[in-house]
Design an enzyme around this catalytic site. Structure first.
Site, short mmCIF file in Angstrom:
data_model
loop_
_atom_site.label_atom_id
_atom_site.label_comp_id
_atom_site.label_asym_id
_atom_site.label_seq_id
_atom_site.Cartn_x
_atom_site.Cartn_y
_atom_site.Cartn_z
N ARG A 63 0.82 -1.22 0.00
CA ARG A 63 0.00 0.00 0.00
C ARG A 63 0.86 1.29 0.00
NH1 ARG A 63 -5.15 1.66 1.96
NH2 ARG A 63 -5.78 -0.48 2.33
N LYS A 171 2.05 -19.67 5.59
CA LYS A 171 1.27 -20.13 6.73
C LYS A 171 0.86 -18.94 7.58
CE LYS A 171 3.53 -21.65 10.68
NZ LYS A 171 4.06 -20.59 11.54
N LYS A 205 14.68 -26.38 5.29
CA LYS A 205 15.93 -26.47 6.06
C LYS A 205 16.72 -27.67 5.56
CE LYS A 205 13.99 -24.41 10.28
NZ LYS A 205 14.72 -23.17 10.50
N GLU A 239 12.67 -22.67 21.43
CA GLU A 239 13.17 -21.34 21.07
C GLU A 239 13.50 -20.58 22.35
OE1 GLU A 239 11.06 -19.38 17.61
OE2 GLU A 239 9.48 -20.66 18.39
N ASP A 258 0.83 -22.50 15.76
CA ASP A 258 2.01 -21.83 15.19
C ASP A 258 3.11 -22.81 14.82
OD1 ASP A 258 3.40 -19.40 14.50
OD2 ASP A 258 4.64 -19.70 16.28
N HIS A 263 5.10 -27.23 11.53
CA HIS A 263 6.52 -27.63 11.54
C HIS A 263 6.73 -29.00 12.19
CE1 HIS A 263 6.95 -23.61 10.27
NE2 HIS A 263 7.17 -23.03 11.42
C1 BG6 Z 1 7.49 -19.62 12.49
C2 BG6 Z 1 6.67 -19.31 13.70
O1 BG6 Z 1 6.74 -20.37 11.58
O2 BG6 Z 1 8.64 -20.36 12.87
C3 BG6 Z 1 7.50 -18.54 14.71
O3 BG6 Z 1 5.55 -18.55 13.32
C4 BG6 Z 1 8.78 -19.28 15.02
O4 BG6 Z 1 6.77 -18.30 15.89
C5 BG6 Z 1 9.50 -19.66 13.75
O5 BG6 Z 1 9.59 -18.43 15.82
C6 BG6 Z 1 10.67 -20.57 14.05
O6 BG6 Z 1 11.41 -20.75 12.89
P1 BG6 Z 1 12.95 -21.06 12.95
O7 BG6 Z 1 13.34 -21.28 11.54
O8 BG6 Z 1 13.62 -19.87 13.58
O9 BG6 Z 1 13.07 -22.28 13.81
#
Ligand code: BG6
Length: 504
Positions: A63, A171, A205, A239, A258, A263
């Site tokens: 935008r 996603k 990855k 994390e 999430d 994942h």
């Molecule tokens: C994303 C999530 O899909 O993956 C995040 O929305 C998360 O919350 C991230 O932090 C983690 O990805 P990576 O590659 O840093 O492990």
């Protein structure tokens, strides 16, 4: 102990050099975080490697009113800040000449008319052959508007003939089974499934891709990969960061939507799947889907027994998060796959924010040896099982733990570990996930993207778990300290099976 590696991988090298055809790469959400942090650095690194087709142009759409020049300057800053390799002036100068910007609202047909006009000009200027790869780096609420405008504006060509049109969709792909089905129905109405690339960056990855190579390019491990030899499997995605500036988005989703729905289930299906008939995208995706469909259906009583959730202290004070939020930032699950290979083998999954260490890894623990030849029965119990650990990130690698005699005049047994590190074996850091995924989308290879049926199967499985915690929100939140390994109750999930998480 480290592994000595001889590297001879001609097939892989050949595959790695498959060229991408000319195309326009069009990003909706061109000024957003994802574009700056991930997409642009990925495209730039492909340019740096010489992998990007010569005939290629990037068009940002958002935008904010910006000129091409201003947008290029913004992107230069993003590369300087977020690229895994430093900016090379010559490569940047060649690349940035192929970057353009179209300003406009996504709900305005005029934006799409101007975009189409710009793309037609660029087709001529850069010999793009009419090929278009659209990236929806935008909130899911706007997918429909953008897709419909692209369609109505005649920018989505049918998948036959010389030109291609493909759409990469970020996603979250829905927030439950019903919304995922709705979105899939919309995508199905406007695109052929072969044109839809649902991205889960975990699949890009290197180490996640290596799960299949490790399993199916070695005869050493695959014979063990079943209920006869494997006692249990652990998958951790931890994390150290919190929700940062994404509080609002995160609070509406939580860790189950999430990370676990996408994942973790992607990794789980690669670890558990049967060997595919071949390496074609659908042959692999068919096998992954079978795993998702074999996941034991969660019922209220099994959820209560097998799932633990947590929220870190301080989460409710994060910007955008409700003061009384009951959104989980941590989950641990015991999951079963009811098929011939895995019947009875627990898969323990856990994911969370603000944990002690950033680590994503998969560990397969073998059964106890049946009889100890070295001492009495208790010794046998004390000999650690063998463990195969696939370290997805960081410090990417593969570890194998086994028992060894401790040098000396008596027989004492200790566990030792053989450790292959990617950085040592292959040198340097592996490419970023988005590099491979963007390149594959340009090449039309959908292997590393999620298929419609798999997305629906994963929501079908996780929906009851999400609903369970939404209906009866945990009363003990916040229940873990930042910098810990999560709530105490998740330790108990393992302890009652006389096990413990490998990393504690
Ligand atoms: C994303 C999530 O899909 O993956 C995040 O929305 C998360 O919350 C991230 O932090 C983690 O990805 P990576 O590659 O840093 O492990």
């Amino acid at each position: 102990m480290s592994a000595h590696l001889e590297i001879a991988v001609p097939d892989v090298l050949e595959r790695g050099h498959r060229e991408a055809p000319p195309c326009a790469f069009v990003v909706f959400g061109a000024t957003g975080d994802l574009t700056h942090r991930k997409l642009l650095p990925a495209i730039y690194n492909l340019a740096l490697d010489g992998t990007l087709p010569e005939a290629c142009a990037m068009v940002g759409v958002a935008r904010t009113e910006l000129t091409d020049e201003r947008y290029r300057a913004d992107l230069r800053e993003a590369v300087e800040k977020f690229s895994r390799r430093p900016l090379d002036d010559k490569v940047w100068s060649d690349f940035s000449k192929r970057v353009y910007y179209v300003a406009g609202a996504f709900d305005d047909a005029e934006t799409f008319r101007r975009l189409d006009q710009r793309l037609t000009e660029l087709d001529r200027a850069h010999a793009l052959r009419g090929n278009r790869l659209f990236y929806l780096a935008i909130p899911p609420g706007v997918f429909e508007t953008v897709l419909t405008h692209l369609h109505d504006g005649g920018m989505i060509q049918p998948p036959h003939g010389e030109r291609f049109t493909r759409v990469i969709i970020e996603k979250p792909f829905g927030r439950d089974l019903a919304s995922a089905k709705e979105l899939n129905a919309l995508v199905g109405k406007l695109l052929d499934e072969s044109q839809a690339f649902r991205i889960d960056h975990y699949l890009g990855k290197e180490t996640v891709q290596n799960i299949m190579v490790f399993r199916f390019a070695n005869s050493l491990f695959e014979p063990l990969w079943n209920r006869k030899y494997i006692d249990y499997v652990e998958i951790t995605a931890a994390e150290t960061v919190g929700v940062g500036s994404r509080g609002r988005f995160y609070d509406a989703n939580g860790v189950l939507r999430d990370i676990v729905q996408n994942h973790l289930l992607e990794v789980l299906s690669l670890v558990a799947m049967e060997p595919p008939n071949g390496a074609a995208a659908d042959e692999i995706r068919d096998e992954k889907l079978k795993v998702l469909r074999a996941l034991r259906i969660p019922w209220d009583d099994t959820i209560e027994r097998d799932v633990r959730v947590g929220q870190y202290r301080g989460y409710r004070g994060e910007p955008g998060v409700a003061k009384d939020s009951v959104t989980p930032t941590y989950a641990a699950l015991r999951v079963y796959i009811d098929n011939w290979r895995w019947q009875g083998v627990p898969f323990y999954l856990r994911a969370g924010k603000m944990l002690k260490r950033r680590v994503t890894e998969v560990s397969l623990f073998t059964q106890q040896i049946p009889l100890s030849l070295f001492g009495n029965h208790e010794v046998c119990e004390r000999i650690d099982p063998n463990v195969i650990t696939l370290r997805i990130q960081p410090d990417e690698g593969i570890k194998v733990r086994f028992a060894s005699k401790v040098p000396g005049h008596d027989v004492a047994v200790a566990s030792v570990t053989m450790d292959m590190k990617y950085a040592e074996a292959f040198g340097g850091a592996p490419p970023e996930a988005y590099e491979r995924l963007l390149l594959d989308a340009m090449r039309g290879d959908a292997t590393l993207f999620s298929r419609r049926d798999a997305v629906e199967a994963s929501w079908a499985w996780i929906d009851p778990i999400i609903e369970y915690f939404e209906k009866q929100p945990p009363k003990d939140f916040p229940n873990y300290e930042p910098g810990s390994w999560g709530p105490e109750s998740c330790q108990e999930l393992m302890r009652r099976d006389r096990r413990s998480w490998q990393l504690l």
